[in-house]
Design a protein around this motif. Structure first.
Motif, PDB file in Angstrom:
ATOM      1  N   ALA A   2       5.730  47.257  62.309  1.00  0.00           N
ATOM      2  CA  ALA A   2       5.754  47.632  60.888  1.00  0.00           C
ATOM      3  C   ALA A   2       4.432  47.242  60.232  1.00  0.00           C
ATOM      4  O   ALA A   2       3.928  46.146  60.449  1.00  0.00           O
ATOM      5  CB  ALA A   2       6.924  46.934  60.186  1.00  0.00           C
ATOM      6  N   ASP A   3       3.901  48.156  59.447  1.00  0.00           N
ATOM      7  CA  ASP A   3       2.569  47.991  58.883  1.00  0.00           C
ATOM      8  C   ASP A   3       2.656  47.984  57.352  1.00  0.00           C
ATOM      9  O   ASP A   3       3.151  48.930  56.745  1.00  0.00           O
ATOM     10  CB  ASP A   3       1.688  49.159  59.361  1.00  0.00           C
ATOM     11  CG  ASP A   3       0.285  49.072  58.799  1.00  0.00           C
ATOM     12  OD1 ASP A   3      -0.512  48.303  59.347  1.00  0.00           O
ATOM     13  OD2 ASP A   3       0.004  49.773  57.803  1.00  0.00           O
ATOM     14  N   GLN A   4       2.159  46.890  56.764  1.00  0.00           N
ATOM     15  CA  GLN A   4       2.331  46.717  55.315  1.00  0.00           C
ATOM     16  C   GLN A   4       1.655  47.819  54.505  1.00  0.00           C
ATOM     17  O   GLN A   4       2.239  48.349  53.550  1.00  0.00           O
ATOM     18  CB  GLN A   4       1.791  45.345  54.892  1.00  0.00           C
ATOM     19  CG  GLN A   4       1.900  45.123  53.385  1.00  0.00           C
ATOM     20  CD  GLN A   4       1.644  43.684  52.987  1.00  0.00           C
ATOM     21  OE1 GLN A   4       2.104  42.761  53.655  1.00  0.00           O
ATOM     22  NE2 GLN A   4       0.904  43.503  51.913  1.00  0.00           N
ATOM     23  N   GLU A   5       0.429  48.186  54.919  1.00  0.00           N
ATOM     24  CA  GLU A   5      -0.308  49.184  54.141  1.00  0.00           C
ATOM     25  C   GLU A   5       0.408  50.539  54.152  1.00  0.00           C
ATOM     26  O   GLU A   5       0.578  51.187  53.118  1.00  0.00           O
ATOM     27  CB  GLU A   5      -1.698  49.334  54.765  1.00  0.00           C
ATOM     28  CG  GLU A   5      -2.794  49.489  53.743  1.00  0.00           C
ATOM     29  CD  GLU A   5      -4.140  49.604  54.436  1.00  0.00           C
ATOM     30  OE1 GLU A   5      -4.646  48.551  54.863  1.00  0.00           O
ATOM     31  OE2 GLU A   5      -4.652  50.736  54.568  1.00  0.00           O
ATOM     32  N   ARG A   6       0.853  50.917  55.368  1.00  0.00           N
ATOM     33  CA  ARG A   6       1.543  52.207  55.506  1.00  0.00           C
ATOM     34  C   ARG A   6       2.867  52.181  54.737  1.00  0.00           C
ATOM     35  O   ARG A   6       3.247  53.138  54.065  1.00  0.00           O
ATOM     36  CB  ARG A   6       1.774  52.471  56.997  1.00  0.00           C
ATOM     37  CG  ARG A   6       2.354  53.823  57.334  1.00  0.00           C
ATOM     38  CD  ARG A   6       2.357  54.051  58.835  1.00  0.00           C
ATOM     39  NE  ARG A   6       3.018  52.961  59.552  1.00  0.00           N
ATOM     40  CZ  ARG A   6       2.958  52.761  60.871  1.00  0.00           C
ATOM     41  NH1 ARG A   6       2.274  53.579  61.632  1.00  0.00           N
ATOM     42  NH2 ARG A   6       3.584  51.743  61.436  1.00  0.00           N
ATOM     43  N   LEU A   7       3.558  51.039  54.813  1.00  0.00           N
ATOM     44  CA  LEU A   7       4.843  50.874  54.120  1.00  0.00           C
ATOM     45  C   LEU A   7       4.678  51.007  52.607  1.00  0.00           C
ATOM     46  O   LEU A   7       5.429  51.728  51.944  1.00  0.00           O
ATOM     47  CB  LEU A   7       5.439  49.501  54.475  1.00  0.00           C
ATOM     48  CG  LEU A   7       6.663  49.050  53.681  1.00  0.00           C
ATOM     49  CD1 LEU A   7       7.869  49.948  53.954  1.00  0.00           C
ATOM     50  CD2 LEU A   7       7.009  47.594  54.034  1.00  0.00           C
ATOM     51  N   VAL A   8       3.673  50.323  52.060  1.00  0.00           N
ATOM     52  CA  VAL A   8       3.449  50.362  50.605  1.00  0.00           C
ATOM     53  C   VAL A   8       3.053  51.777  50.181  1.00  0.00           C
ATOM     54  O   VAL A   8       3.517  52.280  49.146  1.00  0.00           O
ATOM     55  CB  VAL A   8       2.385  49.320  50.177  1.00  0.00           C
ATOM     56  CG1 VAL A   8       2.004  49.504  48.709  1.00  0.00           C
ATOM     57  CG2 VAL A   8       2.904  47.906  50.420  1.00  0.00           C
ATOM     58  N   GLU A 345       8.579  40.934  50.937  1.00  0.00           N
ATOM     59  CA  GLU A 345      10.007  41.014  51.293  1.00  0.00           C
ATOM     60  C   GLU A 345      10.398  42.423  51.734  1.00  0.00           C
ATOM     61  O   GLU A 345      11.260  42.584  52.597  1.00  0.00           O
ATOM     62  CB  GLU A 345      10.876  40.571  50.109  1.00  0.00           C
ATOM     63  CG  GLU A 345      10.741  39.082  49.824  1.00  0.00           C
ATOM     64  CD  GLU A 345      11.642  38.629  48.691  1.00  0.00           C
ATOM     65  OE1 GLU A 345      12.329  39.477  48.080  1.00  0.00           O
ATOM     66  OE2 GLU A 345      11.655  37.411  48.420  1.00  0.00           O
ATOM     67  N   VAL A 346       9.769  43.447  51.144  1.00  0.00           N
ATOM     68  CA  VAL A 346      10.022  44.812  51.611  1.00  0.00           C
ATOM     69  C   VAL A 346       9.559  44.920  53.064  1.00  0.00           C
ATOM     70  O   VAL A 346      10.242  45.503  53.912  1.00  0.00           O
ATOM     71  CB  VAL A 346       9.305  45.861  50.715  1.00  0.00           C
ATOM     72  CG1 VAL A 346       9.671  47.277  51.167  1.00  0.00           C
ATOM     73  CG2 VAL A 346       9.683  45.676  49.250  1.00  0.00           C
ATOM     74  N   LEU A 347       8.411  44.292  53.360  1.00  0.00           N
ATOM     75  CA  LEU A 347       7.892  44.298  54.735  1.00  0.00           C
ATOM     76  C   LEU A 347       8.872  43.592  55.682  1.00  0.00           C
ATOM     77  O   LEU A 347       9.130  44.078  56.794  1.00  0.00           O
ATOM     78  CB  LEU A 347       6.515  43.623  54.793  1.00  0.00           C
ATOM     79  CG  LEU A 347       5.878  43.552  56.192  1.00  0.00           C
ATOM     80  CD1 LEU A 347       5.590  44.956  56.734  1.00  0.00           C
ATOM     81  CD2 LEU A 347       4.584  42.732  56.165  1.00  0.00           C
ATOM     82  N   LEU A 348       9.429  42.461  55.243  1.00  0.00           N
ATOM     83  CA  LEU A 348      10.434  41.777  56.080  1.00  0.00           C
ATOM     84  C   LEU A 348      11.615  42.714  56.364  1.00  0.00           C
ATOM     85  O   LEU A 348      12.164  42.727  57.465  1.00  0.00           O
ATOM     86  CB  LEU A 348      10.949  40.504  55.389  1.00  0.00           C
ATOM     87  CG  LEU A 348       9.991  39.308  55.316  1.00  0.00           C
ATOM     88  CD1 LEU A 348      10.609  38.182  54.493  1.00  0.00           C
ATOM     89  CD2 LEU A 348       9.629  38.808  56.726  1.00  0.00           C
ATOM     90  N   GLY A 349      11.988  43.495  55.362  1.00  0.00           N
ATOM     91  CA  GLY A 349      13.075  44.461  55.542  1.00  0.00           C
ATOM     92  C   GLY A 349      12.734  45.466  56.631  1.00  0.00           C
ATOM     93  O   GLY A 349      13.565  45.784  57.497  1.00  0.00           O
TER      94      GLY A 349
END
Ligand SMILES: [Zn+2]
Length: 360
Positions: A2-8, A345-349
């Motif tokens: 999971a990648d924070q930048e892509r997720l955001v 926390e979204v990233l943890l999800g």
């Protein structure tokens, strides 16, 4: 991974698609094309809920979120502010439930990178969850094989797991008195607002006990300053995680309406009490809790099992035999213009969801 930048980026793109309840078509098109691009087989039921499947090992697990948001939720302008996503203050953020949708999309993207294996997955994105779980009530369960799942629609971090939620009964009442000129012949009138006020004053309201609540959220009535009000309308609800207590509140509500009606025989009081969803209690040792617990353990997180006073699609899924439980999606202050999504926390999800998909 999971990648924070892509997720955001995904989350911001989802938030920018307006989708107030009943207007989910644009969101539907976007998530359906993304799921298809990831290799899932995307279907819709007759209510146009999105149901997508991915073959893999073992019994399928359902990953769910909802496509709609509450109002004010049009033209949302998300801003990143110190690790947190918020709106410009004029609308909700729509993190409820766009963070849930983004978590599932990012987790699938990460888990399906070449070289890995995955569990069998069913993705269910419902329509019109807010204000009545309408999409879930119309969901074609014959299209879903999963017996367990996760509903990405809770407050706080993803280790907050909601294992118990209440039933809800909705209460509506129309009171019809008699209009009369307030100055010329007030004695001929019957004030529907006074009857409504007497009822309101007698109903058990607020927190009734630790797992039971009741509220009248709306009272409307009357036409003009100089007319005795002929009509009044009450709109409310009560909830309990214990169905006997729910039935007890219903009896008390009915007896208050009956008692007041008996003193205003010339008025008409139409009371309707309708169950909208059923309570659930998931055992701490259930397979669904274990699946989430294993994924969290790999991340060094302890599950926190909670009870809630709110309903979600999980109430309907569980009633239909799918033990799908809500977890936190990193969002705070649902349904407010100060709603935020805590990016870490979204990233943890997404990481938790990725672990579930990988079956690790
Ligand atoms: Zn929600």
């Amino acid at each position: 991974m999971a990648d924070q930048e892509r997720l955001v980026r995904t989350l911001i793109e989802m938030i920018k698609i307006d989708s107030p309840s009943g207007e989910e078509d644009a969101m539907d098109r976007e998530v359906s094309s993304r799921l298809a691009a990831l290799g899932l087989k995307v279907s819709h039921d007759s209510y146009n809920n999105v149901i997508a499947s991915l073959p893999g090992q073992g019994q399928p697990v359902m990953l769910s979120a909802h496509l709609d948001t509450v109002e004010p939720g049009r033209g949302i302008k998300p801003v990143i502010d110190g690790g947190v996503l918020r709106s410009d203050g004029s609308t909700i953020l729509g993190g409820d439930c766009k963070a849930g949708v983004a978590i599932v999309l990012e987790a699938l993207t990460a888990a399906l990178e070449p070289g890995g294996s995955n569990r069998a997955i069913e993705v269910v994105f419902t329509r019109h969850e807010e204000g009545g779980l309408v999409g879930a009530h119309h969901l074609d369960f014959s299209m879903i094989k999963s017996k367990e799942g996760i509903v990405f629609d809770g407050e706080g971090p993803p280790n907050r797991i909601c294992v118990s939620a209440p039933s809800q009964n909705v209460v509506t009442a129309t009171i019809t008195g008699r209009a009369a000129h307030a100055g010329l012949e007030p004695e001929k009138g019957i004030s529907a607002l006074i009857i409504a006020a007497e009822i309101l004053g007698r109903l058990p309201l607020g927190r009734i006990d630790e797992e039971t609540t009741a509220n009248i959220g709306r009272l409307e009535g009357g036409l003009k300053r100089n007319i005795i009000p002929e009509q009044a309308f009450l709109d409310g609800e009560f909830r309990s995680r214990d169905n006997e207590k729910l039935a007890d509140v219903e009896r008390k509500f009915r007896s208050v309406f009956d008692e007041v009606a008996s003193r205003y025989r010339e008025a008409k009081i139409d009371l309707e009490i309708v169950n909208t969803y059923q309570a659930y209690h998931v055992a701490a040792d259930s397979q669904a809790v274990a699946t989430i617990g294993r994924a969290l353990a790999g991340m060094g997180l302890e599950p926190i099992l909670e009870s809630t006073g709110g309903g979600s699609d999980a109430n309907v899924f569980i009633e239909k035999g799918i033990t799908a439980i809500p977890v936190g999606i990193g969002v705070r202050d649902f349904h407010t213009t100060w709603e935020t999504a805590v990016i870490s926390e979204v990233l943890l999800g997404a990481q938790m969801c990725e672990a579930v998909i990988r079956g690790t």
